[in-house]
Design an enzyme around this catalytic site. Structure first.
Site, short mmCIF file in Angstrom:
data_model
loop_
_atom_site.label_atom_id
_atom_site.label_comp_id
_atom_site.label_asym_id
_atom_site.label_seq_id
_atom_site.Cartn_x
_atom_site.Cartn_y
_atom_site.Cartn_z
N ALA A 43 9.40 4.63 3.10
CA ALA A 43 8.01 4.16 3.16
C ALA A 43 7.15 5.40 3.39
O ALA A 43 7.46 6.24 4.24
CB ALA A 43 7.82 3.19 4.32
N LYS A 44 6.09 5.52 2.61
CA LYS A 44 5.21 6.69 2.79
C LYS A 44 4.14 6.30 3.81
O LYS A 44 3.02 5.92 3.47
CB LYS A 44 4.60 7.08 1.44
CG LYS A 44 3.99 8.47 1.43
CD LYS A 44 3.65 8.89 0.02
CE LYS A 44 2.77 10.13 -0.02
NZ LYS A 44 3.42 11.35 0.42
N SER A 45 4.55 6.36 5.08
CA SER A 45 3.63 5.95 6.14
C SER A 45 3.04 7.18 6.82
O SER A 45 3.69 8.23 6.90
CB SER A 45 4.38 5.10 7.18
OG SER A 45 5.19 5.91 7.98
N TYR A 84 4.49 11.41 8.97
CA TYR A 84 3.99 12.77 8.81
C TYR A 84 3.78 13.49 10.15
O TYR A 84 3.43 14.67 10.17
CB TYR A 84 2.76 12.78 7.90
CG TYR A 84 3.23 12.54 6.47
CD1 TYR A 84 3.50 13.60 5.62
CD2 TYR A 84 3.51 11.25 6.03
CE1 TYR A 84 4.01 13.38 4.36
CE2 TYR A 84 4.03 11.02 4.77
CZ TYR A 84 4.27 12.10 3.93
OH TYR A 84 4.80 11.89 2.68
#
Ligand code: PLP
Length: 361
Positions: free
Chosen positions: A173-175, A179
């Site tokens: 998931a690019k949450s 980051y």
């Protein structure tokens, strides 16, 4: 230690689109704001995408728009973000945003996050009471790892920070929260004089860079870590795999040991921001001949020809923004489709650019 000036360094951002798409409307850049007590600021509850739009002879073309937006929807699903946005709507909004920006090339940033209902504020970790907000912005972005990196390669290190474990924070998931891990990796690398850090997974196998996937080339075979190594399923990674297949280069997904990085013939990163960037050293050990290797160059050349619209892609990879208005994303503008729904359109469409004076080159 780096000087304060070095710490401020970022990718050159010459121009920013002055309008932002917000839940079906185009609003002015200055109106795209959130309350400081928004859930996302405290608990990291956002998912986002990064998409490049390239300058071609036929005008701006968005690279693999549908695939990016599908990943966006998948990330939202993983985090139980129950929104009403549809794939086609998000794709059409992105096309219209680029059209309105007047930018020849840009980076597109969709984001969906847990906001704050000021009439009925909720401050707990439980995200469900908080409303969702979806925005898409765009700006012109330079070379992520430096202008020379594409040709000369970058010096990187293996990070002391591991990538997220699959059962803690899903890397697929690019949450936004993922980051924070990327920032630990990136800061450590920069402060030690490297351009980027490579994280290992929780078993000690190579995972990915703080914002890129990684490939090795050994004996003419291209290898990349599998999804089980806690990587983001990169769209550029997938493009590299398909380009290799077209070029007749053997490409495999394999678990990769840290030591294999040191003895590879070639290494490179792939990513929307980094595109295809050769790696010339890892932990101060020179990789191969210490520059861009021949296989990396071949793949890079094919990739850039495709993104410039000068070479046929293995699939429908480019969405031409100036194609017949209403063209379906991904079909190169040859078929008609519905128009973008634009509510509250400003009286005069905003076509100016915002100068990012606060972001030094
Ligand atoms: C952690 C991470 N891995 C890999 C990638 C590469 O993914 P893509 O090629 O889809 O940009 C990115 C870039 O978004 C990233 O942030």
């Amino acid at each position: 230690m780096f000087s304060n000036e070095d710490k401020k360094k970022d990718v050159a951002t010459p121009r920013i689109c002055d309008v932002v798409w917000h839940d079906g409307e185009f609003i002015a850049w200055n109106d795209a704001r959130v309350h400081v007590m928004s859930h996302v600021l405290h608990y990291g509850s956002s998912i986002f995408e990064g998409i490049r739009c390239y300058a071609t002879k036929q005008g701006p073309a968005i690279f693999r728009l549908k695939e990016h937006m599908q990943r966006f929807l998948n990330s939202a699903k993983i985090y139980r973000m129950d929104h009403a946005h549809k794939l086609d709507e998000l794709c059409e909004a992105s096309v219209e945003l680029v059209r309105r920006s007047g930018l020849e090339q840009c980076y597109i940033r969709p984001i969906l996050f847990r906001s704050l209902d000021e009439a009925r504020p909720a401050f707990g970790v439980n995200p469900f009471p908080n409303p969702l907000a979806c925005y898409i912005g765009a700006w012109d972005w330079g070379k992520y790892l430096g202008d020379e990196a594409i040709e000369k390669g970058v010096d990187v290190c293996v990070s002391t920070w591991n990538r997220l474990t699959p059962n803690s924070m899903p890397a697929m998931a690019k949450s936004g929260a993922n980051y924070m891990n990327s920032q630990l990796i990136k800061m450590e690398a920069l402060l030690n004089g490297f351009a980027e850090g490579i994280a290992l997974d929780d078993r000690g196998y190579v995972s990915e860079g703080s914002g890129e996937n990684i490939f090795t080339v050994t004996n003419d075979t291209v290898l990349t870590p599998p999804l089980s190594s806690s990587i983001l399923a990169g769209i550029t990674r997938d493009s590299v795999i398909q380009i290799c297949q077209e070029l007749g280069i053997t490409v495999k997904e394999r678990s990769i040991q840290r030591a294999a990085l040191y003895v590879a013939d070639e290494l490179f990163f792939s990513g929307t921001a980094a595109e295809i960037t050769p790696i010339r050293s890892v932990d101060k050990i020179t990789v191969g001949a210490g520059g861009r290797g021949p296989i990396t160059e071949k793949i890079q050349k094919a990739f850039f020809e495709i993104t410039k619209g000068e070479r046929k892609a293995p699939g429908d990879w480019l969405t031409y923004v100036n194609a017949e208005k209403g063209a379906q994303p991904g079909n190169n503008g040859s078929e008609p489709a519905t128009n973008v729904s634009v509510r509250n359109e400003p009286a005069e469409p905003v076509m100016k650019f915002q100068t990012a004076a606060s972001v030094p080159d």
